[in-house]
Enzyme design. Structure first.
Site, PDB file in Angstrom:
ATOM      1  N   ASP A  57       0.814  -1.203   0.000  1.00 45.51           N
ATOM      2  CA  ASP A  57       0.000   0.000   0.000  1.00 45.51           C
ATOM      3  C   ASP A  57       0.858   1.268   0.000  1.00 45.51           C
ATOM      4  O   ASP A  57       2.060   1.242   0.286  1.00 45.51           O
ATOM      5  CB  ASP A  57      -0.917   0.021   1.227  1.00 45.51           C
ATOM      6  CG  ASP A  57      -2.276  -0.605   0.930  1.00 45.51           C
ATOM      7  OD1 ASP A  57      -2.503  -1.018  -0.211  1.00 45.51           O
ATOM      8  OD2 ASP A  57      -3.111  -0.670   1.858  1.00 45.51           O
ATOM      9  N   LYS A  91      -3.214   3.503  -2.798  1.00 49.34           N
ATOM     10  CA  LYS A  91      -4.342   4.390  -3.078  1.00 49.34           C
ATOM     11  C   LYS A  91      -4.045   5.747  -2.465  1.00 49.34           C
ATOM     12  O   LYS A  91      -3.713   5.852  -1.285  1.00 49.34           O
ATOM     13  CB  LYS A  91      -5.632   3.842  -2.471  1.00 49.34           C
ATOM     14  CG  LYS A  91      -6.078   2.494  -3.027  1.00 49.34           C
ATOM     15  CD  LYS A  91      -7.395   2.080  -2.395  1.00 49.34           C
ATOM     16  CE  LYS A  91      -7.876   0.753  -2.937  1.00 49.34           C
ATOM     17  NZ  LYS A  91      -7.015  -0.355  -2.517  1.00 49.34           N
ATOM     18  N   GLY A 144      -0.310  -0.082   5.564  1.00 49.90           N
ATOM     19  CA  GLY A 144       0.065   0.853   6.611  1.00 49.90           C
ATOM     20  C   GLY A 144      -0.845   0.713   7.812  1.00 49.90           C
ATOM     21  O   GLY A 144      -2.023   0.372   7.690  1.00 49.90           O
ATOM     22  N   ASP A 158      -2.773  -0.719  10.860  1.00 47.44           N
ATOM     23  CA  ASP A 158      -3.329  -2.035  11.154  1.00 47.44           C
ATOM     24  C   ASP A 158      -4.291  -2.413  10.031  1.00 47.44           C
ATOM     25  O   ASP A 158      -5.104  -1.584   9.603  1.00 47.44           O
ATOM     26  CB  ASP A 158      -4.080  -2.000  12.485  1.00 47.44           C
ATOM     27  CG  ASP A 158      -4.688  -3.360  12.815  1.00 47.44           C
ATOM     28  OD1 ASP A 158      -4.016  -4.157  13.492  1.00 47.44           O
ATOM     29  OD2 ASP A 158      -5.833  -3.615  12.393  1.00 47.44           O
ATOM     30  N   ILE A 214      -8.075  -1.727  10.661  1.00 46.48           N
ATOM     31  CA  ILE A 214      -8.538  -0.375  10.994  1.00 46.48           C
ATOM     32  C   ILE A 214      -8.488   0.455   9.712  1.00 46.48           C
ATOM     33  O   ILE A 214      -7.430   0.941   9.307  1.00 46.48           O
ATOM     34  CB  ILE A 214      -7.676   0.284  12.092  1.00 46.48           C
ATOM     35  CG1 ILE A 214      -7.645  -0.573  13.350  1.00 46.48           C
ATOM     36  CG2 ILE A 214      -8.203   1.687  12.408  1.00 46.48           C
ATOM     37  CD1 ILE A 214      -8.969  -0.683  14.084  1.00 46.48           C
ATOM     38  N   ALA A 258      -2.477   3.947  12.892  1.00 47.76           N
ATOM     39  CA  ALA A 258      -1.960   5.302  12.769  1.00 47.76           C
ATOM     40  C   ALA A 258      -2.360   6.184  13.940  1.00 47.76           C
ATOM     41  O   ALA A 258      -1.573   7.018  14.391  1.00 47.76           O
ATOM     42  CB  ALA A 258      -2.433   5.913  11.454  1.00 47.76           C
ATOM     43  N   MET A 297      -7.891  10.397   7.419  1.00 48.03           N
ATOM     44  CA  MET A 297      -8.097  10.844   6.035  1.00 48.03           C
ATOM     45  C   MET A 297      -9.103  11.990   5.956  1.00 48.03           C
ATOM     46  O   MET A 297      -9.975  12.015   5.094  1.00 48.03           O
ATOM     47  CB  MET A 297      -8.549   9.667   5.166  1.00 48.03           C
ATOM     48  CG  MET A 297      -7.498   8.566   5.054  1.00 48.03           C
ATOM     49  SD  MET A 297      -8.028   7.100   4.149  1.00 48.03           S
ATOM     50  CE  MET A 297      -9.028   6.261   5.380  1.00 48.03           C
TER      51      MET A 297
END
Length: 297
Positions: free
Chosen positions: A79, A101, A132, A134, A137, A163, A214
């Site tokens: 990723d 992505k 990245g 977990d 999650i 994160a 995000m």
């Protein structure tokens, strides 16, 4: 308050993790990859997929299990948010396929990623699907495992430091604290097309920490929604950009002031929004100094 630890002290030199892993597994007469392959073979030479959390960025936050599987993999499906240095653990000759992505740009649609994992396993490969944070999650790990299960591909899951936990820890923001927050809730600012808005009533509850993944592009809207649903405009809030990495930056303020301050600092994804009284502790508890820290009351 102790002096901050600089990024240069935290990040290993290129190849250092690989050398450490080789040393950890050395003495057995074979390579790390050979030592770590599954002891059993599946019927028909079918491979296996390990869904592995790479953690929030700092490669030293990998689990040992994650490091071992990366070193053993025939193919890695990677990723966008996998930290620099982590792929140094891969063995020479391992196939590395980037399927990251980013906002507005997907290298492969999710369904094609699912099918890629099945194809690689059917070729008899030991596959690491590297995500990245977990994988369970906001990592779409459940969707990928459903596809593998339907195809009869064996798999395992290796959790990673998500994160929110990594960025909070490196920014000096405890996500829970008995004096300020008795609960923490995670949400994502990125949703499927046509999905309804976030549950702002739940996110705006008092005496809890809210973390929104995000959400940089909608920061002003998110802060406004939290205020509209009951959080005070003076509630402490922070954006943590590139959490746990050398380029980590932290901007703090309140729900009312954070959007303007983040814009002035030029904060860009990847970044996490953290909201709650615990953010006020960042100035006192911050211990890691990345590229820059912008802490403002």
């Amino acid at each position: 308050m102790p002096p901050p630890v600089t990024a240069s002290l935290e990040m290993p030199a290129a190849g250092a993790l690989r050398a450490f892993l080789d040393q950890l597994l050395g003495g057995g007469g074979g390579s790390a990859a050979d030592a770590l392959r599954p002891a059993h073979a599946t019927a028909g030479g079918l491979g296996r997929v390990a869904l592995v959390g790479a953690g929030p960025g700092d490669p030293e936050l990998l689990t040992l299990r994650a490091a071992r599987l990366i070193a053993a993999a025939d193919a890695l499906v990677v990723d966008h948010l996998v930290g620099d240095g982590i792929l140094d653990l891969a063995r020479p000759g391992a196939e590395c396929l980037y399927v990251g992505k980013e906002a507005g740009h997907h290298t492969l649609p999710q369904e094609e990623i699912n099918q890629l994992l099945v194809r690689l396993a059917r070729e008899g490969k030991q596959v690491v699907r590297l995500k990245g944070g977990d994988p369970f999650i906001f990592g779409r790990g459940g969707e990928e495992l459903e596809e593998l299960l339907a195809a009869g591909v064996p798999f395992e899951v290796v959790p990673g430091i998500t994160a929110a936990c990594g960025a909070g820890a490196y920014a000096g923001i405890p996500l829970t604290h008995r004096d300020y927050a008795q609960s923490v809730v995670f949400a994502t600012g990125h949703r499927r097309a046509g999905e309804s808005a976030l549950d702002w009533v739940a996110l705006a509850r008092p005496r809890q920490t809210a973390v929104i993944y995000m959400g940089v592009g909608m920061l002003a809207s998110h802060c406004g929604a939290l205020i509209a649903h009951g959080r005070g405009a003076d509630t402490p809030a922070a954006l943590v950009e590139n959490g746990t990495r050398p380029g980590q930056r932290v901007v703090t303020g309140t729900l009312a002031t954070l959007p303007e301050r983040a814009a002035a600092a030029g904060i860009r994804p990847p970044a996490l929004l953290i909201v709650g009284e615990v953010v006020a502790l960042a100035d006192k508890l911050a211990w890691f100094e990345g590229a820059a820290v912008h802490a403002q009351a």
